[in-house]
Design an enzyme around this catalytic site. Structure first.
Site, PDB file in Angstrom:
ATOM      1  N   SER A  65      36.294  37.171  33.679  1.00  0.00           N
ATOM      2  CA  SER A  65      37.254  38.382  33.382  1.00  0.00           C
ATOM      3  C   SER A  65      36.767  39.633  33.699  1.00  0.00           C
ATOM      4  O   SER A  65      37.543  40.769  33.241  1.00  0.00           O
ATOM      5  CB  SER A  65      37.818  38.079  31.959  1.00  0.00           C
ATOM      6  OG  SER A  65      38.575  37.188  31.833  1.00  0.00           O
ATOM      7  N   LYS A  68      39.099  41.800  35.550  1.00  0.00           N
ATOM      8  CA  LYS A  68      40.102  42.748  35.160  1.00  0.00           C
ATOM      9  C   LYS A  68      39.812  44.149  35.180  1.00  0.00           C
ATOM     10  O   LYS A  68      40.780  45.111  35.281  1.00  0.00           O
ATOM     11  CB  LYS A  68      40.500  42.376  33.834  1.00  0.00           C
ATOM     12  CG  LYS A  68      41.082  40.862  33.626  1.00  0.00           C
ATOM     13  CD  LYS A  68      41.436  40.562  32.233  1.00  0.00           C
ATOM     14  CE  LYS A  68      42.072  39.213  32.090  1.00  0.00           C
ATOM     15  NZ  LYS A  68      41.221  38.079  32.043  1.00  0.00           N
ATOM     16  N   SER A 122      41.390  40.574  27.066  1.00  0.00           N
ATOM     17  CA  SER A 122      41.249  39.885  28.414  1.00  0.00           C
ATOM     18  C   SER A 122      42.525  38.952  28.374  1.00  0.00           C
ATOM     19  O   SER A 122      42.440  37.755  28.651  1.00  0.00           O
ATOM     20  CB  SER A 122      40.151  38.863  28.098  1.00  0.00           C
ATOM     21  OG  SER A 122      39.312  38.665  29.322  1.00  0.00           O
ATOM     22  N   LYS A 229      33.474  45.453  29.098  1.00  0.00           N
ATOM     23  CA  LYS A 229      34.527  44.366  29.401  1.00  0.00           C
ATOM     24  C   LYS A 229      33.587  42.767  29.423  1.00  0.00           C
ATOM     25  O   LYS A 229      32.279  42.870  29.907  1.00  0.00           O
ATOM     26  CB  LYS A 229      35.087  44.427  30.880  1.00  0.00           C
ATOM     27  CG  LYS A 229      36.087  43.130  31.408  1.00  0.00           C
ATOM     28  CD  LYS A 229      37.087  43.303  30.514  1.00  0.00           C
ATOM     29  CE  LYS A 229      37.964  42.268  30.627  1.00  0.00           C
ATOM     30  NZ  LYS A 229      37.645  41.159  29.665  1.00  0.00           N
TER      31      LYS A 229
END
Length: 279
Positions: A65, A68, A122, A229
């Site tokens: 992820s 993203k 997420s 993140k």
């Protein structure tokens, strides 16, 4: 960070790929010892892009992820309306990992809210919906992700879907430091990725859903995090990228392929402790 700083960071990272060390004025330059990190790849840079710590920075790995961040940049670069409503459909379900979601079919939120959920919590369906509703559809969106990566000089990176569910989303610690530097230029990304809580109303006539951030360090008062993140799939292990301020200095942190749910956060704390003890 401004344009000048971004250029300096990219130049320093290029030097990192050929093994050169840049001299700097950071208090964290040339620290003795080793933080003994458990992440397979790690990279820490100071505000000028000089290497504070590096470990296996050029190995290509799945990034889950962390993808993203690229998704958000492509959406924001496009200039498409952030207040436009997006509705979740069956096309947004995860057929790769079979993960669930609280965004049921028919859930409707603005593009901005979908972006916020994708970054802070997420949310895979939110990220997939962002790609699906991009002008030209999903294939065009993924093409723009890879085009953006090329423009940033991420020569060892490849993107395959907007949520990071596919193991074909790959990069290196050095490349991801470039991406973190670029993402830090977007106020909405820094805001969204460091927000600890968000209430949204995706269903008419029903109450709100509360989402939290996947990075538990944001609740730790000893950390001053400016961008964040997390990521996880089996092939990638636990991943974490951050832009943080430590003792008045901005640093970029990339941690890839940690095993154990808390290992990236433990590695981050080990890094910070090592930096402060030796500076």
């Amino acid at each position: 960070m401004g344009i000048k700083k971004s250029v300096i960071v990219l130049a320093a990272l290029y030097a990192a790929t050929i093994g050169d060390a840049f001299a700097g004025t950071s208090k964290f330059t040339g620290l003795p010892g080793n933080p003994e990190l458990r992440s397979a790849s790690a990279l820490v840079l100071d505000d000028d892009g000089n290497i504070i710590y590096g470990k296996d920075v050029n190995t290509v790995r799945p990034i889950a992820s962390i993808t993203k961040l690229m998704t958000a940049m492509v959406i924001l670069d496009s200039g498409i309306p952030l207040d436009e409503k997006i509705t979740i459909t069956k096309a947004d379900r995860d057929l790769v990992r079979l993960t669930g979601s609280r965004l049921e079919y028919g859930a409707s939120l603005s593009r901005r809210e979908m972006l916020l959920l994708a970054l802070m919590s997420s949310e895979n369906r939110a990220a997939t919906a962002l790609g699906r509703t991009y002008p030209g559809g999903m294939d065009n969106f993924v093409a723009h992700m890879n085009r953006k990566a090329k423009a940033l000089g991420m020569t060892h990176s490849r993107f395959a879907d907007p949520a990071g569910l596919k193991a074909e989303n790959v990069s290196t610690a050095a490349d991801l430091a470039r991406m973190v530097s670029a993402a830090d230029e977007y106020p909405l990304i820094t805001e969204a990725s460091t927000k600890t809580r968000l209430d949204v109303y995706p269903y008419r006539g029903r109450g709100h859903l509360t989402y939290g951030n996947t990075n538990r360090l944001l609740k730790n008062a000893t950390w001053d995090i400016e961008l964040s993140k997390t990521g996880y799939i089996n092939e990638a292990g636990r991943c974490l990228v951050m832009q943080a301020n430590i003792e008045g200095e901005d640093v970029s942190i990339v941690l890839l392929n940690s095993f154990g749910k808390l290992t990236p956060f433990g590695d981050s704390n080990r890094l910070r402790k090592w930096m402060l003890a030796n500076s």
